[in-house]
Design a protein around this motif. Sequence first.
Motif, PDB file in Angstrom:
ATOM      1  N   GLU A 159       0.860  -1.172   0.000  1.00 56.83           N
ATOM      2  CA  GLU A 159       0.000   0.000   0.000  1.00 56.83           C
ATOM      3  C   GLU A 159       0.898   1.223   0.000  1.00 56.83           C
ATOM      4  O   GLU A 159       1.764   1.379   0.849  1.00 56.83           O
ATOM      5  CB  GLU A 159      -0.913   0.028   1.219  1.00 56.83           C
ATOM      6  N   VAL A 160       0.720   2.044  -0.968  1.00 55.53           N
ATOM      7  CA  VAL A 160       1.566   3.208  -1.163  1.00 55.53           C
ATOM      8  C   VAL A 160       0.825   4.442  -0.684  1.00 55.53           C
ATOM      9  O   VAL A 160      -0.395   4.541  -0.821  1.00 55.53           O
ATOM     10  CB  VAL A 160       1.927   3.351  -2.658  1.00 55.53           C
ATOM     11  N   LYS A 161       1.588   5.391  -0.160  1.00 55.35           N
ATOM     12  CA  LYS A 161       0.992   6.653   0.264  1.00 55.35           C
ATOM     13  C   LYS A 161       1.248   7.705  -0.805  1.00 55.35           C
ATOM     14  O   LYS A 161       2.373   7.882  -1.260  1.00 55.35           O
ATOM     15  CB  LYS A 161       1.589   7.099   1.590  1.00 55.35           C
ATOM     16  N   PHE A 162       0.166   8.361  -1.209  1.00 56.57           N
ATOM     17  CA  PHE A 162       0.227   9.457  -2.175  1.00 56.57           C
ATOM     18  C   PHE A 162      -0.139  10.745  -1.447  1.00 56.57           C
ATOM     19  O   PHE A 162      -1.025  10.751  -0.587  1.00 56.57           O
ATOM     20  CB  PHE A 162      -0.773   9.242  -3.318  1.00 56.57           C
ATOM     21  N   PHE A 163       0.533  11.813  -1.791  1.00 52.35           N
ATOM     22  CA  PHE A 163       0.243  13.115  -1.227  1.00 52.35           C
ATOM     23  C   PHE A 163      -0.034  14.056  -2.399  1.00 52.35           C
ATOM     24  O   PHE A 163       0.802  14.208  -3.280  1.00 52.35           O
ATOM     25  CB  PHE A 163       1.421  13.618  -0.385  1.00 52.35           C
ATOM     26  N   LEU A 164      -1.209  14.661  -2.397  1.00 47.77           N
ATOM     27  CA  LEU A 164      -1.606  15.541  -3.491  1.00 47.77           C
ATOM     28  C   LEU A 164      -1.479  16.996  -3.040  1.00 47.77           C
ATOM     29  O   LEU A 164      -2.071  17.395  -2.039  1.00 47.77           O
ATOM     30  CB  LEU A 164      -3.046  15.271  -3.914  1.00 47.77           C
ATOM     31  N   ALA A 165      -0.682  17.745  -3.774  1.00 48.03           N
ATOM     32  CA  ALA A 165      -0.550  19.178  -3.535  1.00 48.03           C
ATOM     33  C   ALA A 165      -1.389  19.873  -4.593  1.00 48.03           C
ATOM     34  O   ALA A 165      -1.085  19.805  -5.781  1.00 48.03           O
ATOM     35  CB  ALA A 165       0.920  19.594  -3.631  1.00 48.03           C
ATOM     36  N   VAL A 166      -2.458  20.497  -4.161  1.00 42.69           N
ATOM     37  CA  VAL A 166      -3.422  21.091  -5.089  1.00 42.69           C
ATOM     38  C   VAL A 166      -3.715  22.516  -4.647  1.00 42.69           C
ATOM     39  O   VAL A 166      -3.649  22.835  -3.455  1.00 42.69           O
ATOM     40  CB  VAL A 166      -4.708  20.225  -5.140  1.00 42.69           C
ATOM     41  N   ASP A 167      -4.040  23.372  -5.606  1.00 41.45           N
ATOM     42  CA  ASP A 167      -4.361  24.741  -5.232  1.00 41.45           C
ATOM     43  C   ASP A 167      -5.707  24.775  -4.510  1.00 41.45           C
ATOM     44  O   ASP A 167      -6.518  23.858  -4.615  1.00 41.45           O
ATOM     45  CB  ASP A 167      -4.321  25.680  -6.438  1.00 41.45           C
ATOM     46  N   ASP A 168      -5.916  25.824  -3.746  1.00 42.85           N
ATOM     47  CA  ASP A 168      -7.114  25.932  -2.908  1.00 42.85           C
ATOM     48  C   ASP A 168      -8.409  25.889  -3.715  1.00 42.85           C
ATOM     49  O   ASP A 168      -9.421  25.372  -3.246  1.00 42.85           O
ATOM     50  CB  ASP A 168      -7.057  27.208  -2.067  1.00 42.85           C
ATOM     51  N   ALA A 169      -8.395  26.405  -4.932  1.00 36.42           N
ATOM     52  CA  ALA A 169      -9.604  26.448  -5.756  1.00 36.42           C
ATOM     53  C   ALA A 169     -10.097  25.045  -6.134  1.00 36.42           C
ATOM     54  O   ALA A 169     -11.283  24.848  -6.355  1.00 36.42           O
ATOM     55  CB  ALA A 169      -9.347  27.262  -7.023  1.00 36.42           C
ATOM     56  N   ARG A 170      -9.197  24.082  -6.193  1.00 35.29           N
ATOM     57  CA  ARG A 170      -9.570  22.722  -6.605  1.00 35.29           C
ATOM     58  C   ARG A 170      -9.555  21.721  -5.443  1.00 35.29           C
ATOM     59  O   ARG A 170      -9.843  20.561  -5.626  1.00 35.29           O
ATOM     60  CB  ARG A 170      -8.624  22.245  -7.707  1.00 35.29           C
ATOM     61  N   ARG A 171      -9.209  22.186  -4.278  1.00 29.18           N
ATOM     62  CA  ARG A 171      -9.067  21.302  -3.120  1.00 29.18           C
ATOM     63  C   ARG A 171     -10.354  20.524  -2.820  1.00 29.18           C
ATOM     64  O   ARG A 171     -10.316  19.319  -2.596  1.00 29.18           O
ATOM     65  CB  ARG A 171      -8.635  22.111  -1.903  1.00 29.18           C
ATOM     66  N   ASP A 172     -11.512  21.191  -2.823  1.00 27.13           N
ATOM     67  CA  ASP A 172     -12.774  20.524  -2.503  1.00 27.13           C
ATOM     68  C   ASP A 172     -13.091  19.415  -3.508  1.00 27.13           C
ATOM     69  O   ASP A 172     -13.589  18.355  -3.131  1.00 27.13           O
ATOM     70  CB  ASP A 172     -13.926  21.529  -2.446  1.00 27.13           C
ATOM     71  N   VAL A 173     -12.817  19.662  -4.781  1.00 28.28           N
ATOM     72  CA  VAL A 173     -13.072  18.653  -5.820  1.00 28.28           C
ATOM     73  C   VAL A 173     -12.208  17.418  -5.565  1.00 28.28           C
ATOM     74  O   VAL A 173     -12.687  16.275  -5.606  1.00 28.28           O
ATOM     75  CB  VAL A 173     -12.797  19.229  -7.230  1.00 28.28           C
ATOM     76  N   ILE A 174     -10.928  17.649  -5.275  1.00 25.12           N
ATOM     77  CA  ILE A 174     -10.003  16.541  -5.018  1.00 25.12           C
ATOM     78  C   ILE A 174     -10.419  15.781  -3.766  1.00 25.12           C
ATOM     79  O   ILE A 174     -10.428  14.553  -3.745  1.00 25.12           O
ATOM     80  CB  ILE A 174      -8.546  17.056  -4.895  1.00 25.12           C
ATOM     81  N   GLU A 175     -10.783  16.498  -2.710  1.00 25.37           N
ATOM     82  CA  GLU A 175     -11.242  15.852  -1.473  1.00 25.37           C
ATOM     83  C   GLU A 175     -12.458  14.962  -1.752  1.00 25.37           C
ATOM     84  O   GLU A 175     -12.580  13.876  -1.217  1.00 25.37           O
ATOM     85  CB  GLU A 175     -11.582  16.890  -0.399  1.00 25.37           C
TER      86      GLU A 175
END
Length: 143
Positions: free
Chosen positions: A12-28
Motif C-alpha cells: 500500500e503506497v501513500k500518495f500526497f496531493l498538492a493542489v491549489d485551494d480552488a480545486r481542493r474541494d473537488v479533489i477531497e
Amino acid sequence: SLKADYNVTGKEVKFFLAVDDARRDVIEGCKSDMNVLGGGLVNVLNSNEEPPKGCSMSIVDGHLNVHILLKGAIDAAAHIKKAEKSYAATEKLLASTTKKLNTPRFVENAPEAVLKETKAKAVDLQAKLEKLKEQVEEFKSLL
C-alpha cells in the motif's frame, strides 16, 4: 502510473496531493475513488504543507502535483544503478550529437529541418541528463 514507474508492487503506497485551494474541494470529494483506483492511500495536503521526506513528485498540471512516498517501498540501490546506466548512455548520445553539431561540414550541408531536429535533440538530451542526475540524488536520499 507512478507505482509502475518505480516498480512498486504488492504494497500500500501513500500518495500526497498538492493542489491549489480552488480545486481542493473537488479533489477531497474524489479521494475515496483515488484510493481504490490508485491502489494506495491518498492524502490531500493543505497549501502550506510539504510532503514527507522520501517522496518523488510528478507534475500533473499547473494546479496539481502528486507525490508518492518511496522510502521503504522500493529498492533504491537498484534504481540508482538503473538511473546511472541511463545517464551514461544519454551522456554518450549527447556527446555524439554535440560533435555532429560542432562539425562545420554537417552544419553547412545538412538540410535545415535536420539541423533543427539535431539541435532540439541536443536540448532534450541535456534536459534528460539533468532529470537523471536529480533522480540519482533523490534515490540516494532513500538509502
